[in-house]
Scaffold this motif. Structure first.
Motif, mmCIF file in Angstrom:
data_model
loop_
_atom_site.group_PDB
_atom_site.id
_atom_site.type_symbol
_atom_site.label_atom_id
_atom_site.label_comp_id
_atom_site.label_asym_id
_atom_site.label_seq_id
_atom_site.Cartn_x
_atom_site.Cartn_y
_atom_site.Cartn_z
ATOM 1 N N GLN A 29 38.397 43.549 43.409
ATOM 2 C CA GLN A 29 37.453 44.105 42.427
ATOM 3 C C GLN A 29 37.230 43.050 41.464
ATOM 4 O OE1 GLN A 29 37.042 47.821 41.641
ATOM 5 N NE2 GLN A 29 37.092 47.177 44.085
ATOM 6 N N LEU A 30 37.624 42.131 41.221
ATOM 7 C CA LEU A 30 37.536 41.087 39.993
ATOM 8 C C LEU A 30 37.301 39.731 40.581
ATOM 9 C CD1 LEU A 30 37.484 41.231 36.761
ATOM 10 C CD2 LEU A 30 39.673 40.679 36.987
ATOM 11 N N LYS A 31 36.254 39.129 40.564
ATOM 12 C CA LYS A 31 35.804 37.722 41.147
ATOM 13 C C LYS A 31 35.741 36.641 39.809
ATOM 14 C CE LYS A 31 34.513 39.560 45.443
ATOM 15 N NZ LYS A 31 33.528 39.304 46.456
ATOM 16 N N GLN A 32 34.772 37.219 38.755
ATOM 17 C CA GLN A 32 34.625 36.481 37.649
ATOM 18 C C GLN A 32 34.455 37.272 36.365
ATOM 19 O OE1 GLN A 32 31.170 34.542 37.372
ATOM 20 N NE2 GLN A 32 31.239 34.032 35.270
ATOM 21 N N SER A 33 35.184 37.090 35.503
ATOM 22 C CA SER A 33 35.030 38.061 34.080
ATOM 23 C C SER A 33 35.610 37.720 32.833
ATOM 24 C CB SER A 33 35.585 39.570 34.586
ATOM 25 O OG SER A 33 35.376 40.247 33.370
ATOM 26 N N ASP A 34 35.072 37.946 31.753
ATOM 27 C CA ASP A 34 35.597 37.907 30.406
ATOM 28 C C ASP A 34 36.350 38.940 30.320
ATOM 29 O OD1 ASP A 34 34.461 35.264 29.682
ATOM 30 O OD2 ASP A 34 32.359 36.345 29.151
ATOM 31 N N TYR B 242 45.581 34.591 43.157
ATOM 32 C CA TYR B 242 44.373 35.332 43.875
ATOM 33 C C TYR B 242 44.865 36.181 45.065
ATOM 34 C CZ TYR B 242 41.616 31.596 41.385
ATOM 35 O OH TYR B 242 41.214 30.790 40.509
ATOM 36 N N TRP B 243 43.986 37.213 45.077
ATOM 37 C CA TRP B 243 44.361 37.979 46.425
ATOM 38 C C TRP B 243 43.876 37.360 47.751
ATOM 39 C CZ3 TRP B 243 47.257 42.245 46.587
ATOM 40 C CH2 TRP B 243 47.374 43.051 45.543
ATOM 41 N N PRO B 244 43.946 37.713 48.874
ATOM 42 C CA PRO B 244 43.451 36.875 49.923
ATOM 43 C C PRO B 244 42.005 36.636 50.232
ATOM 44 C CG PRO B 244 45.373 38.080 50.659
ATOM 45 C CD PRO B 244 45.150 38.671 49.228
ATOM 46 N N ASP B 245 41.362 37.755 49.674
ATOM 47 C CA ASP B 245 40.000 37.657 49.549
ATOM 48 C C ASP B 245 39.207 36.871 48.580
ATOM 49 O OD1 ASP B 245 40.240 39.313 47.443
ATOM 50 O OD2 ASP B 245 39.074 41.062 48.389
ATOM 51 N N GLY B 246 40.010 36.188 47.690
ATOM 52 C CA GLY B 246 39.564 35.496 46.809
ATOM 53 C C GLY B 246 39.408 36.122 45.216
ATOM 54 N N SER B 247 39.704 37.474 45.273
ATOM 55 C CA SER B 247 39.555 38.024 44.017
ATOM 56 C C SER B 247 40.755 37.907 43.294
ATOM 57 C CB SER B 247 39.313 39.643 44.395
ATOM 58 O OG SER B 247 40.518 40.160 45.090
ATOM 59 N N ILE B 248 40.656 38.091 41.863
ATOM 60 C CA ILE B 248 42.021 37.834 40.870
ATOM 61 C C ILE B 248 42.914 38.864 41.225
ATOM 62 C CG2 ILE B 248 42.512 37.805 38.511
ATOM 63 C CD1 ILE B 248 40.565 35.282 39.550
ATOM 64 N N LYS B 249 44.072 38.429 41.330
ATOM 65 C CA LYS B 249 45.318 39.252 41.621
ATOM 66 C C LYS B 249 46.116 39.348 40.431
ATOM 67 C CE LYS B 249 49.323 39.864 44.493
ATOM 68 N NZ LYS B 249 50.072 39.245 45.797
ATOM 69 N N MET C 260 28.876 47.790 41.683
ATOM 70 C CA MET C 260 29.593 46.887 40.695
ATOM 71 C C MET C 260 28.901 45.511 40.166
ATOM 72 S SD MET C 260 33.430 45.149 40.989
ATOM 73 C CE MET C 260 34.133 44.244 39.848
ATOM 74 N N THR C 261 28.892 45.124 39.105
ATOM 75 C CA THR C 261 28.137 44.099 38.586
ATOM 76 C C THR C 261 28.740 42.927 39.579
ATOM 77 O OG1 THR C 261 28.144 44.834 36.302
ATOM 78 C CG2 THR C 261 27.990 42.635 36.539
ATOM 79 N N ASP C 262 27.631 41.943 39.744
ATOM 80 C CA ASP C 262 28.042 40.881 40.615
ATOM 81 C C ASP C 262 28.316 39.573 39.537
ATOM 82 O OD1 ASP C 262 26.112 38.529 42.613
ATOM 83 O OD2 ASP C 262 28.084 38.544 42.094
ATOM 84 N N TYR C 263 29.458 39.203 39.604
ATOM 85 C CA TYR C 263 30.143 38.339 38.716
ATOM 86 C C TYR C 263 30.031 36.754 39.322
ATOM 87 C CZ TYR C 263 31.735 42.003 35.656
ATOM 88 O OH TYR C 263 32.036 42.925 34.994
#
Length: 906
Positions: free
Chosen positions: A69-74, A94-101, A1-4
């Motif tokens: 799955q989602l950490k930074q994105s347009d 946010y999810w507990p791992d810091g990804s976007i919820k 997956m792309t690194d955001y």
């Protein structure tokens, strides 16, 4: 997956501006990653209702995303033919791992509203006309690409000017308040004072490129400087659009014995340039009905102005040049009265009237009548004008739209949220206390009317009300079809939503619900009964006219079968005020069905219960009030009513900033229990008194903790803050460490750390109310998001043993819990334990409890019948149904199906 992964500099910049991308929160400890491996497929979105013939300007929605799955994105959004639509996005949770919820997404109104919409992370297109926001020391200027609005930072004119195509179309937008110091019929002399909203603070909350939000705060003041009634008004702008959506909140801070609101609303001026006969007035009636007239009418005259002139005026178009008018009309135009003042008044949910007059000092003429207006109006002409309106116009009566001085250079428009035509707002308590001056008397009275009264506690001080209004700055008078589209958008703003299937796949709100399932006869019956109960309450809203400025959105608690009406006048049996989680029932039912009517009822309830049923300033802030004849009347001021658990659904589905404020308001709400202990009338003072220690307060592990945990969990989700996470985890750890876990009942909470003192008492106890105000639902989310085995074990113990036999309770706890109530409602706790422990026997017990109907309903079709004739004022439906039982049955049905539906035997 792309690194955001973002740079630190960009993270700070973009998080502050909220200008488009989504970015990582500070790292959070991960618990479970059940959605981590899900591919990021496009999310299909759909309209809640068909948006055909609706003009609305823009829409904001919330969408959940897979864990990890989602950490930074347009984001990019495409319509049914693959065309990209500009979208602005920002993190909501946010999810507990810091990804976007959860992410918020905003779009302007597309040209084509039909078909499926698909949202996916990726580089999206920018709007052709981006919003720009320029801030100076004195003002904020917002340019949508179509209109330019100047928001002053001082004075009363928060909307100083709005310009379209170089022409000033609206100016001097301000808030107005009429206050009376007495009541007609009670006081011989009554003084009415005019207040205008004085600005204290203006904040740019969001600044584009698709959406901008400006927050204005202040108080209403007289020219002499007397101030009261705080307000918050948010202005919403969308790129390339000519409308402004406003969210208007007032908090009552007066003395209800002498401060009576006679009128409350928003006022602005509309410059007028056109000939009097080219100035048009529009009001929206019911359906597609429109009242349309000109300030100076050219139809119906003794001398005919000509077909072309008459048709143009009726359509709202510019009439042919005056030189083409027949001489018999042209030479006498000055004799045709110009009607400068118009009023649409909705003083009940079932009747509105329209009247007009030439000017102040002259008689009004009756102009039109109807039942339920959509609450939209227009004033202007070929040179331009303004359409305006109030959402839930008739539902939140008394409301009123005024147009004044339309025959002069500046017409004045007022959107009255409380109509001056109606009697003044009376917030006084409905009785004098009847001698209940001691706790003993108050508890005795509770046994007859179910009302928990206490002198000074039935005050409206601190309650709030939020209303929605819209403005449209137009180039010319809209056609009837175009005006109808505007009115429809004001009445029912379209909402984009993700499907129930997608929401369920994301596992939001506890993984305790499932999609409707009619695959077996019993499941089909449960689904049918769920629909029956909802349809009954939907109908009761209209049957019993649960409408009005302070009432719309609530339902009632209990029914009086002798009088064939709800107990609107019997103490604690009247307004429901979220008792036994009516809000949660509606929201979980919406999640699984996606029904628009369920959403709208839940939306109205969220607005009401979060504002009106809660004190937002004063001694009781920010606690809510238990059920009563008056929404704020009960002396039981409690966290279980003000809980963020009831607001989270609407916030995450819409990104609504005001509801976000309400949830944040609850973060430190537990501290208020020091001043207003919930059990002060029925327990030993030594149990809850903490006057000697400013850092501790007694809180129960049931209704108190469900609200505490909901506020802290939500704030952690929204911000990723380590401090609030630590307090939440400390609270969980110290509940688990109690000698009997949740059955310990409660303890003193350290407000600094979130830790509960460890009790030494060994006897287990339980309250039937502990888990029925969101504790079940919030604990399910806590366990999903925080890996703490000891807390999970403590909660599963409570779930398994509440409905267990005396022998099982005594064996596990050392004593039986005694006779407990709400057995059917608690079947969902048994189901949760069965699911977590993979225990078929527990699952079978849960279904037995559900079908057993203890303190709930037998498994029969709800008996609903019509009552008509002289026994009732008008025909109504009734049934042997109570709101408490319905809410708990509904939640039990939804969650038992969601957790152990596969264990349901025929």
């Amino acid at each position: 997956m792309t690194d955001y992964s973002p740079s630190r500099r960009n993270f700070v910049k973009q998080s502050t501006l909220l200008s488009g991308g989504l970015y990582m929160a500070p790292h959070l400890a991960s618990a479970f990653d059940t959605t981590r491996d899900m591919p990021l497929e496009p999310v299909e979105l759909g309209w809640l209702e068909n948006p055909e013939n609706t003009r609305f300007g823009g829409v904001t929605l919330g969408v959940p995303w897979p864990k990890g799955q989602l950490k930074q994105s347009d984001f990019l959004l495409t319509n049914n033919v693959g065309k990209q639509i500009p979208v602005q996005s920002w993190p909501l949770a946010y999810w507990p791992d810091g990804s976007i919820k959860w992410a918020g997404h905003a779009i302007s109104q597309p040209d084509d509203l039909q078909g499926n919409w698909k949202l996916i992370p990726g580089k999206g297109v920018r709007p052709e006309k981006e919003i720009s926001v320029e801030e100076t020391s004195s003002a904020i200027k917002v340019d949508t690409g179509l209109i330019q609005c100047t928001v002053d930072k001082n004075g009363s004119a928060f909307m100083k000017s709005i310009i379209r195509n170089g022409r000033e179309s609206l100016k001097n937008g301000r808030l107005v308040l009429l206050k009376q110091d007495g009541v007609l019929g009670e006081d011989e002399q009554i003084t009415t004072s005019l207040f205008e909203g004085e600005i204290n603070q203006v904040t740019v909350e969001q600044n584009g490129p698709v959406r901008a939000v400006i927050k204005v705060e202040g108080k209403h003041q007289t020219p002499e400087g007397d101030g009261w009634l705080p307000f918050i008004i948010r202005l919403y702008f969308y790129a390339g659009e000519a409308n402004i959506r406003t969210m208007h909140t007032i908090v009552y801070d007066g003395d209800e014995e002498r401060d009576f609101i006679k009128g409350l609303g928003m006022r602005f001026d509309v410059p007028m340039e056109d000939e009097l006969y080219d100035r048009h007035v529009r009001f929206a009636g019911k359906g597609d009905g429109i009242f349309g007239e000109a300030v100076r009418g050219l139809t119906g005259l003794r001398r005919d102005s000509g077909k072309a002139v008459r048709e143009a005026q009726v359509k709202g178009e510019k009439t042919p040049p005056k030189s083409t008018f027949p001489e018999s009309v042209r030479s006498r135009l000055h004799y045709i009265p110009a009607f400068g003042d118009y009023t649409l008044s909705q003083t009940s949910s079932d009747a509105f009237s329209i009247r007009k007059r030439t000017a102040s000092g002259h008689s009004w003429l009756k102009s039109g009548f109807g039942d339920r207006s959509r609450g939209a109006g227009y004033i202007g002409g070929p040179a331009g004008g303004v359409a305006f309106g109030i959402r839930n116009f008739w539902q939140s009566y008394p409301a009123q739209l005024d147009i004044r001085n339309a025959h002069t250079e500046n017409a004045e428009v007022t959107m009255w949220l409380w109509a001056p035509d109606a009697p003044a707002m009376d917030l006084r308590f409905y009785h004098d206390g009847m001698g209940q001056d001691t706790y003993e008397k108050q508890l005795d009275a509770l046994n007859i009317t179910y009302e928990d009264y206490e002198p000074g506690f039935g005050t409206a001080k601190g309650v709030a009300r939020t209303s929605e209004m819209q403005l449209w700055v137009l180039e010319k008078t809209p056609s009837h079809e175009a005006f109808n589209a505007l009115a429809n958008g004001i009445e029912t703003p379209p909402q984009l939503v993700a499907s129930p299937e997608y929401l369920h796949q994301m596992g939001v709100f506890g993984r305790i619900w499932d999609l409707p399932d009619t695959s077996t006869p019993k499941k089909a019956k449960i689904e049918a009964y769920l629909e029956d109960y909802f349809e009954f309450y939907k109908g009761q809203v209209d049957d019993h006219r649960w409408y009005g400025f302070w009432d719309f959105g609530d339902v009632m608690h209990s029914y009086d079968f002798d009088r064939h009406t709800w107990k609107y006048d019997v103490g604690g049996f009247a307004w429901d005020n979220s008792e036994l989680s009516t809000d949660l029932w509606l929201w979980y039912y919406f999640l699984r069905t996606g029904r628009a009517d369920v959403y709208r009822m839940a939306e109205a309830m969220t607005r009401h219960t979060g504002e009106v049923d809660v004190h937002h300033l004063g001694k009781f802030a920010p606690l809510g009030s238990r059920h009563n004849v008056m929404h704020w009347g009960c002396s039981a001021k409690q966290l279980r009513i003000s809980t963020a658990a009831n607001r989270r659904f609407y916030y995450y589905l819409t990104g609504d900033e005001r509801v976000g404020d309400l949830m944040r308001e609850q973060i430190n709400a537990v501290a208020t229990l020091k001043e207003v202990p919930p059990t002060r009338k029925v327990s030993s003072k030594s149990v809850w008194e903490t006057d000697d220690d400013p850092h501790h307060v007694y809180a129960g592990f049931g209704t108190d903790y469900s609200a505490i945990a909901a506020a802290w969990l939500t704030e952690w989700e929204r911000t990723g803050g380590e401090e609030i996470k630590e307090k939440l985890m400390n609270s969980m750890r110290t509940i688990a460490a109690q000698p009997k876990g949740f059955f310990t009942g409660g303890s003193r909470l350290d407000l600094r750390t979130g830790e509960f003192e460890i009790q030494d008492r060994q006897r287990a106890g339980a309250s039937h109310l502990s888990a029925v105000f969101g504790l079940m639902e919030i604990c399910a989310e806590l366990i999903e998001n925080i890996d703490m085995p000891e807390f999970k074990a403590a909660w599963l113990q409570y779930c398994e043993l509440y409905n267990a036999s005396d022998e099982e309770q005594e064996k596990a706890l050392g004593n039986a819990l005694g006779k407990l109530n709400l057995g059917q409602g608690h079947s969902r706790l048994t189901a949760y334990a069965a699911k977590q422990k993979n225990d078929p026997q527990l699952a079978a017990r849960a279904w037995k409890e559900f079908f057993g109907g203890a303190a709930g309903y037998r498994f029969d079709k709800p008996e609903i019948y019509e009552v008509k004739g002289p026994e009732v004022l008008h025909p109504v439906e009734e049934g042997h149904i109570s709101t408490n039982a319905t809410a708990q049955w509904g939640l039990a049905a939804i969650q038992c199906l969601g957790l152990i539906g596969n264990e349901l035997k025929e």
